[in-house]
Design a protein around this motif. Structure first.
Motif, PDB file in Angstrom:
ATOM      1  N   ALA A 111       0.794  -1.295  -0.033  1.00 51.02           N
ATOM      2  CA  ALA A 111      -0.153  -0.085   0.032  1.00 51.02           C
ATOM      3  C   ALA A 111       1.042   1.334  -0.069  1.00 51.02           C
ATOM      4  CB  ALA A 111      -0.954   0.071   1.205  1.00 51.02           C
ATOM      5  N   CYS A 112       0.483   2.138  -0.805  1.00 48.20           N
ATOM      6  CA  CYS A 112       1.512   3.416  -0.870  1.00 48.20           C
ATOM      7  C   CYS A 112       0.737   4.536  -1.383  1.00 48.20           C
ATOM      8  CB  CYS A 112       2.701   3.044  -2.097  1.00 48.20           C
ATOM      9  SG  CYS A 112       1.710   2.730  -3.670  1.00 48.20           S
ATOM     10  N   GLY A 113       1.562   5.729  -1.361  1.00 44.36           N
ATOM     11  CA  GLY A 113       1.026   7.140  -1.749  1.00 44.36           C
ATOM     12  C   GLY A 113       1.368   7.262  -3.091  1.00 44.36           C
ATOM     13  N   GLY A 114       0.314   7.873  -3.681  1.00 42.17           N
ATOM     14  CA  GLY A 114       0.368   8.389  -5.134  1.00 42.17           C
ATOM     15  C   GLY A 114       0.995   9.574  -5.215  1.00 42.17           C
ATOM     16  N   ILE A 115       2.118   9.754  -6.098  1.00 44.00           N
ATOM     17  CA  ILE A 115       2.646  11.138  -6.397  1.00 44.00           C
ATOM     18  C   ILE A 115       2.060  11.593  -7.883  1.00 44.00           C
ATOM     19  CG2 ILE A 115       4.522  12.187  -6.967  1.00 44.00           C
ATOM     20  CD1 ILE A 115       6.155  10.299  -5.176  1.00 44.00           C
ATOM     21  N   ARG A 116       1.886  10.750  -8.835  1.00 40.54           N
ATOM     22  CA  ARG A 116       1.753  11.096 -10.078  1.00 40.54           C
ATOM     23  C   ARG A 116       0.109  11.555 -10.239  1.00 40.54           C
ATOM     24  NH1 ARG A 116       2.869   6.422 -13.965  1.00 40.54           N
ATOM     25  NH2 ARG A 116       0.582   6.123 -13.878  1.00 40.54           N
ATOM     26  N   GLU A 117      -0.387  12.512 -10.881  1.00 36.80           N
ATOM     27  CA  GLU A 117      -1.722  13.128 -10.786  1.00 36.80           C
ATOM     28  C   GLU A 117      -2.736  12.072 -10.888  1.00 36.80           C
ATOM     29  OE1 GLU A 117      -2.087  16.310 -13.290  1.00 36.80           O
ATOM     30  OE2 GLU A 117      -0.873  17.701 -12.361  1.00 36.80           O
ATOM     31  N   ASP A 118      -2.743  11.094 -11.884  1.00 34.65           N
ATOM     32  CA  ASP A 118      -3.657   9.982 -12.079  1.00 34.65           C
ATOM     33  C   ASP A 118      -3.824   8.997 -11.083  1.00 34.65           C
ATOM     34  OD1 ASP A 118      -1.109   9.230 -13.320  1.00 34.65           O
ATOM     35  OD2 ASP A 118      -2.161   7.521 -13.917  1.00 34.65           O
ATOM     36  N   LEU A 119      -2.638   8.642 -10.073  1.00 39.35           N
ATOM     37  CA  LEU A 119      -2.845   7.761  -9.095  1.00 39.35           C
ATOM     38  C   LEU A 119      -3.304   8.054  -8.006  1.00 39.35           C
ATOM     39  CD1 LEU A 119       0.885   6.700  -9.924  1.00 39.35           C
ATOM     40  CD2 LEU A 119      -1.203   5.569 -10.622  1.00 39.35           C
ATOM     41  N   ASN A 120      -4.753   7.926  -7.750  1.00 41.61           N
ATOM     42  CA  ASN A 120      -5.419   8.442  -6.688  1.00 41.61           C
ATOM     43  C   ASN A 120      -6.001   7.094  -5.885  1.00 41.61           C
ATOM     44  OD1 ASN A 120      -5.809  11.131  -7.355  1.00 41.61           O
ATOM     45  ND2 ASN A 120      -7.006  10.488  -9.283  1.00 41.61           N
ATOM     46  N   PRO A 121      -6.115   7.267  -4.751  1.00 43.42           N
ATOM     47  CA  PRO A 121      -6.875   6.124  -3.886  1.00 43.42           C
ATOM     48  C   PRO A 121      -7.834   5.307  -4.581  1.00 43.42           C
ATOM     49  CG  PRO A 121      -6.809   8.331  -2.551  1.00 43.42           C
ATOM     50  CD  PRO A 121      -6.477   8.769  -3.725  1.00 43.42           C
ATOM     51  N   THR A 232      -3.229   4.216  -1.844  1.00 42.23           N
ATOM     52  CA  THR A 232      -4.262   4.190  -0.522  1.00 42.23           C
ATOM     53  C   THR A 232      -4.315   5.750  -0.021  1.00 42.23           C
ATOM     54  OG1 THR A 232      -2.449   3.633   0.848  1.00 42.23           O
ATOM     55  CG2 THR A 232      -3.973   1.972   0.114  1.00 42.23           C
ATOM     56  N   ASN A 233      -3.500   6.577  -0.743  1.00 43.85           N
ATOM     57  CA  ASN A 233      -3.557   7.987  -0.300  1.00 43.85           C
ATOM     58  C   ASN A 233      -2.633   8.774  -1.266  1.00 43.85           C
ATOM     59  OD1 ASN A 233      -1.603   6.570   1.696  1.00 43.85           O
ATOM     60  ND2 ASN A 233      -0.865   8.613   1.051  1.00 43.85           N
ATOM     61  N   LYS A 234      -3.174  10.090  -1.489  1.00 45.36           N
ATOM     62  CA  LYS A 234      -2.215  11.101  -2.201  1.00 45.36           C
ATOM     63  C   LYS A 234      -0.938  11.224  -1.240  1.00 45.36           C
ATOM     64  CE  LYS A 234      -2.691  12.207  -5.575  1.00 45.36           C
ATOM     65  NZ  LYS A 234      -2.373  11.743  -6.932  1.00 45.36           N
ATOM     66  N   ALA A 235       0.012  11.308  -1.754  1.00 41.87           N
ATOM     67  CA  ALA A 235       1.192  11.588  -1.070  1.00 41.87           C
ATOM     68  C   ALA A 235       1.300  13.007  -0.354  1.00 41.87           C
ATOM     69  CB  ALA A 235       2.641  11.512  -1.896  1.00 41.87           C
ATOM     70  N   ALA A 236       2.102  13.508   0.837  1.00 40.64           N
ATOM     71  CA  ALA A 236       2.171  14.381   1.583  1.00 40.64           C
ATOM     72  C   ALA A 236       2.268  15.744   0.609  1.00 40.64           C
ATOM     73  CB  ALA A 236       3.209  14.455   2.412  1.00 40.64           C
ATOM     74  N   GLY A 237       1.331  16.856   0.953  1.00 39.13           N
ATOM     75  CA  GLY A 237       1.159  18.055   0.364  1.00 39.13           C
ATOM     76  C   GLY A 237       0.282  17.935  -0.712  1.00 39.13           C
ATOM     77  N   LEU A 238      -0.055  16.740  -1.671  1.00 39.57           N
ATOM     78  CA  LEU A 238      -0.873  16.580  -2.574  1.00 39.57           C
ATOM     79  C   LEU A 238      -2.416  16.254  -2.417  1.00 39.57           C
ATOM     80  CD1 LEU A 238       1.379  14.214  -4.818  1.00 39.57           C
ATOM     81  CD2 LEU A 238       1.496  16.766  -4.494  1.00 39.57           C
ATOM     82  N   GLY A 239      -2.653  15.886  -1.086  1.00 45.09           N
ATOM     83  CA  GLY A 239      -4.111  15.832  -0.731  1.00 45.09           C
ATOM     84  C   GLY A 239      -4.669  16.819   0.086  1.00 45.09           C
ATOM     85  N   ASN A 240      -5.581  16.565   0.531  1.00 46.74           N
ATOM     86  CA  ASN A 240      -6.195  17.719   1.485  1.00 46.74           C
ATOM     87  C   ASN A 240      -6.326  17.380   2.995  1.00 46.74           C
ATOM     88  OD1 ASN A 240      -7.310  19.196  -0.890  1.00 46.74           O
ATOM     89  ND2 ASN A 240      -8.958  17.684  -1.268  1.00 46.74           N
ATOM     90  N   SER A 241      -5.696  16.502   3.364  1.00 45.75           N
ATOM     91  CA  SER A 241      -5.791  16.059   4.674  1.00 45.75           C
ATOM     92  C   SER A 241      -4.566  15.458   5.132  1.00 45.75           C
ATOM     93  CB  SER A 241      -7.087  15.117   5.227  1.00 45.75           C
ATOM     94  OG  SER A 241      -6.804  13.914   4.428  1.00 45.75           O
ATOM     95  N   GLU A 242      -4.272  15.382   6.495  1.00 56.91           N
ATOM     96  CA  GLU A 242      -3.146  14.817   6.951  1.00 56.91           C
ATOM     97  C   GLU A 242      -3.220  13.320   6.913  1.00 56.91           C
ATOM     98  OE1 GLU A 242      -2.466  15.840  11.044  1.00 56.91           O
ATOM     99  OE2 GLU A 242      -1.964  17.611  10.736  1.00 56.91           O
ATOM    100  N   LEU A 243      -1.827  12.461   6.672  1.00 56.50           N
ATOM    101  CA  LEU A 243      -1.858  11.236   6.230  1.00 56.50           C
ATOM    102  C   LEU A 243      -2.091  10.375   7.563  1.00 56.50           C
ATOM    103  CD1 LEU A 243       1.051  11.172   3.787  1.00 56.50           C
ATOM    104  CD2 LEU A 243      -1.387  11.414   3.286  1.00 56.50           C
ATOM    105  N   SER A 244      -2.884   9.045   7.599  1.00 54.43           N
ATOM    106  CA  SER A 244      -2.773   8.205   8.599  1.00 54.43           C
ATOM    107  C   SER A 244      -2.914   6.974   8.141  1.00 54.43           C
ATOM    108  CB  SER A 244      -4.128   8.463   9.432  1.00 54.43           C
ATOM    109  OG  SER A 244      -5.110   8.304   8.489  1.00 54.43           O
ATOM    110  N   HIS A 245      -2.374   5.915   9.243  1.00 60.69           N
ATOM    111  CA  HIS A 245      -2.465   4.584   8.647  1.00 60.69           C
ATOM    112  C   HIS A 245      -3.751   3.790   8.557  1.00 60.69           C
ATOM    113  CE1 HIS A 245      -0.571   0.852   8.087  1.00 60.69           C
ATOM    114  NE2 HIS A 245      -1.329  -0.109   9.062  1.00 60.69           N
TER     115      HIS A 245
END
Length: 270
Positions: A111-121, A232-245
């Protein structure tokens, strides 16, 4: 280390000593795939010599041997992470144990964070390559000649042939399967927004805290490896909320059906 590998392998063989076609490492929240294995033999990590236990939510800490899509598989339900305090030799110990058991084929999931724009949860991605600059080398120190050479080529860590099979299985089952580069981060803290921008500039499409050490050692051992990431999430700074496990586990559970269908189909066609 040879003694640790041999003792762990011997213990597993006391439960099952026939040929195993393929090993699967299941990442955070991806454990339900193991429920599809028929006639399972379940071995707790705590009982395997030299295996640590996984304390992370979403990692059960079990080896499961049985049948999936007509193949004999060994599934690792939960993995060991560098950020848990394990040294790299412990993180990659299971891969060398698999090789000792005669397993030549490996599927690594995460499970990982998406950086590229099209890689969403919810998006599933085929790993075509990785960036491991943050990853302490799991091959550092004396070389284990029984498993591979001192200097191993890393041109094709993830099999292009099996990757093509994965893309066909996805297409035939109407599953969206992207392709991209996975980058390793030591953790356990999530990356800073500046670090994500740096990774993006380097060519990373996703970022996570596993897989790369295991893939390197599998390549060193001459295993054929497929890598699959679940965003499972957008990488840090790319989403609208803080990241959580908990967010990671929740998104993984939501994508469970597609992942099970995809991996089962790949195992069948391998």
């Amino acid at each position: 280390m040879y003694s640790k590998i041999n003792r762990a392998a011997a213990y597993i063989q006391s439960f099952y000593h026939n040929k195993i076609d393929l090993a699967i490492v299941l990442g955070s929240g991806l454990g339900p795939l193991a429920d599809e294995i028929e006639n399972p033999i379940i071995i707790d990590y705590k009982d395997i010599p030299n295996f640590p236990t996984s304390s992370l939510v979403g990692h059960a800490g079990q080896l499961i041997i049985g049948t999936l899509a007509g193949k004999t598989v060994l599934a690792m339900k939960g993995r060991f992470h560098y950020y848990e305090g394990h040294d790299m030799e412990t993180v990659v110990l299971p891969i060398r144990v698999f090789k000792k058991l005669g397993i030549e084929n490996l599927i690594l999931t995460n499970a990982c964070g998406g950086i590229r724009e099209d890689l969403n949860p919810g998006q599933i991605m085929l790993i075509t390559d990785h960036i491991g600059f943050y990853c302490p080398s799991p091959l550092r120190g004396p070389n284990y000649d029984e498993f591979g050479p001192r200097f191993k080529d890393m041109t094709e860590v993830y099999s292009k042939k099996i990757g093509a099979i994965a893309l066909d299985v996805a297409k035939n089952n109407n599953i969206s399967l992207a392709k991209g580069v996975y980058a390793f981060f030591k953790g356990p803290m999530y990356e800073s927004p500046a670090e994500i921008l740096a990774y993006k500039a380097l060519g990373a499409d996703t970022v996570g805290m596993s897989t790369v050490p295991e893939a390197i050692v599998a390549r060193h051992c001459g295993m054929t490896t497929l890598g699959i990431s679940l965003i499972t999430n957008k990488a840090a700074g790319l989403g609208n909320s803080e990241l959580s496990h908990s967010e990671v586990v929740e998104a993984a559970n939501a994508a469970e059906k597609n992942l099970v269908t995809l991996v089962t189909g790949i195992v069948k066609e391998w």
